[in-house]
Design a protein around this motif. Structure first.
Motif, mmCIF file in Angstrom:
data_model
loop_
_atom_site.group_PDB
_atom_site.id
_atom_site.type_symbol
_atom_site.label_atom_id
_atom_site.label_comp_id
_atom_site.label_asym_id
_atom_site.label_seq_id
_atom_site.Cartn_x
_atom_site.Cartn_y
_atom_site.Cartn_z
ATOM 1 N N ARG A 87 0.856 -1.193 0.000
ATOM 2 C CA ARG A 87 0.000 0.000 0.000
ATOM 3 C C ARG A 87 0.890 1.241 0.000
ATOM 4 N N ALA A 88 0.312 2.370 -0.368
ATOM 5 C CA ALA A 88 1.079 3.623 -0.390
ATOM 6 C C ALA A 88 0.572 4.531 0.714
ATOM 7 N N TRP A 89 1.517 5.106 1.462
ATOM 8 C CA TRP A 89 1.204 6.121 2.470
ATOM 9 C C TRP A 89 1.764 7.431 1.931
ATOM 10 N N VAL A 90 0.998 8.527 2.064
ATOM 11 C CA VAL A 90 1.439 9.818 1.522
ATOM 12 C C VAL A 90 1.442 10.864 2.631
ATOM 13 N N GLY A 91 2.547 11.590 2.759
ATOM 14 C CA GLY A 91 2.652 12.664 3.757
ATOM 15 C C GLY A 91 3.204 13.910 3.104
ATOM 16 N N SER A 92 2.831 15.069 3.658
ATOM 17 C CA SER A 92 3.295 16.295 2.993
ATOM 18 C C SER A 92 4.516 16.895 3.686
ATOM 19 N N ARG A 93 4.711 16.604 4.976
ATOM 20 C CA ARG A 93 5.806 17.261 5.698
ATOM 21 C C ARG A 93 6.819 16.226 6.211
ATOM 22 N N GLY A 94 8.055 16.705 6.393
ATOM 23 C CA GLY A 94 9.086 15.825 6.941
ATOM 24 C C GLY A 94 8.676 15.263 8.299
ATOM 25 N N GLU A 95 7.995 16.090 9.106
ATOM 26 C CA GLU A 95 7.552 15.628 10.444
ATOM 27 C C GLU A 95 6.615 14.434 10.323
ATOM 28 N N ASP A 96 5.794 14.419 9.260
ATOM 29 C CA ASP A 96 4.870 13.289 9.065
ATOM 30 C C ASP A 96 5.655 11.994 8.843
ATOM 31 N N VAL A 97 6.763 12.137 8.097
ATOM 32 C CA VAL A 97 7.584 10.953 7.810
ATOM 33 C C VAL A 97 8.211 10.424 9.105
ATOM 34 N N VAL A 98 8.710 11.359 9.935
ATOM 35 C CA VAL A 98 9.283 10.962 11.227
ATOM 36 C C VAL A 98 8.212 10.252 12.057
ATOM 37 N N ASP A 99 7.027 10.834 12.110
ATOM 38 C CA ASP A 99 5.920 10.211 12.865
ATOM 39 C C ASP A 99 5.589 8.834 12.308
ATOM 40 N N TYR A 100 5.586 8.719 10.974
ATOM 41 C CA TYR A 100 5.258 7.422 10.349
ATOM 42 C C TYR A 100 6.203 6.334 10.852
ATOM 43 N N PHE A 101 7.519 6.616 10.768
ATOM 44 C CA PHE A 101 8.474 5.563 11.129
ATOM 45 C C PHE A 101 8.491 5.322 12.637
#
Ligand SMILES: Nc1nc2c(ncn2[C@@H]2O[C@H](COP(=O)(O)OP(=O)(O)O)[C@@H](O)[C@H]2O)c(=O)[nH]1
Ligand SMILES: [Mg+2]
Length: 255
Positions: free
Chosen positions: A122-136
């Motif tokens: 599946r694909a997860w999409v985030g707009s900000r770098g902080e979202d990526v940090v939260d994702y991982f």
């Protein structure tokens, strides 16, 4: 029937084909072993098997290489692959990204393991770098929770409890209770291998390779990159800082 209108009508049925990952968005493709509860049951040690984790690390490496990802993280039967923001493979087609990541994961795992296994994606999409940090950090917290539960469940099972009894004994119990349960049975959860509690991360690192230029007869250094595998990841805020640096590097490369 005119061939071109027939072609057009058939093409119109490929109604998801035009879907693209949003430009410049952060995208994580997450592949997950399909039916792995059953697949792993008789093949691998419970709750954790180092060989199984190495197969998953092989999947993560294959995805990072073939998709030219920025970071890959694996825990349990899943791999999350972060794509650089300017990722342009397959024209950012969603169908291609999702189907080929699942296909590659299945092929890499089956090659490593010697048995047929398949993955969904599946694909997860985030707009900000902080979202990526939260994702991982979200996936790492999931790894920690599942590792504690798995260790408790299988310690009780190996101690003679049946599946229903072991599940009931853990139902609704706090993390402190579970740590204590393990401690009383001789397992210090803080000492179980870090990859089980925190997962494993992979990324590209740069290094200088020594070479020899036969024309000039000189020793030369060439910039190369290779995949670094960390089976002893930091956690929580420190892991977040590590990821933030990785994202910054990506932004610098794009600039
Ligand atoms: N034996 C074994 N099983 C594992 C290991 N890592 C993950 N699994 C299993 O893989 C499954 C992953 O969970 P999930 O994706 O929700 O289950 P699925 O829908 O059956 O694939 C769980 O049942 C885990 O116990 C491992 O190291 N050893
Ligand atoms: Mg699964």
């Amino acid at each position: 029937m005119r061939a071109s209108s027939f072609e057009g009508r058939m093409r119109a049925g490929e109604c998801y084909h035009a879907l693209r990952l949003p430009p410049s968005a952060w995208v994580v493709l997450r592949v997950d072993g399909h039916g792995f509860t059953r697949f792993t049951a008789d093949r691998f040690e419970k709750p954790f098997d180092a060989t199984f984790h190495e197969h998953m690390t092989d999947v993560a490496r294959a995805l990072l290489e073939r998709f030219q990802g920025a970071y890959a993280y694996t825990e349990s039967d899943e791999v999350s692959l972060l794509l650089p923001r300017d990722w342009a493979l397959f024209d950012r087609e969603v169908e291609k990204a999702v189907s080929l990541s699942a296909a590659l994961a299945s092929a890499a795992f089956a090659t490593a393991c010697g048995a047929v296994a398949w993955f969904d994606s599946r694909a997860w999409v985030g707009s900000r770098g902080e979202d990526v940090v939260d994702y991982f950090r979200w996936r790492q917290a999931d790894a920690g929770r599942c590792a504690l539960n798995g260790w408790c469940y299988w310690t009780l099972r190996k101690g003679g409890m049946g599946p229903a009894e072991a599940t009931a004994a853990l139902h609704g119990k706090s993390s402190a209770f579970k740590h204590d349960l393990l401690h009383r049975r001789g397992v210090n959860f803080a000492r179980v291998p870090a990859w089980q509690r925190r997962g494993t991360g992979l990324w590209w690192e740069r290094y200088e390779k020594e070479g020899f230029d036969p024309v000039r007869g000189l020793a030369v250094k060439a910039a190369r990159r290779r995949i670094r595998v960390d089976r002893d990841l930091p956690m929580k805020e420190e892991y977040g800082r590590r990821l933030a640096r990785l994202i910054d590097d990506d932004a610098r490369r794009e600039a």
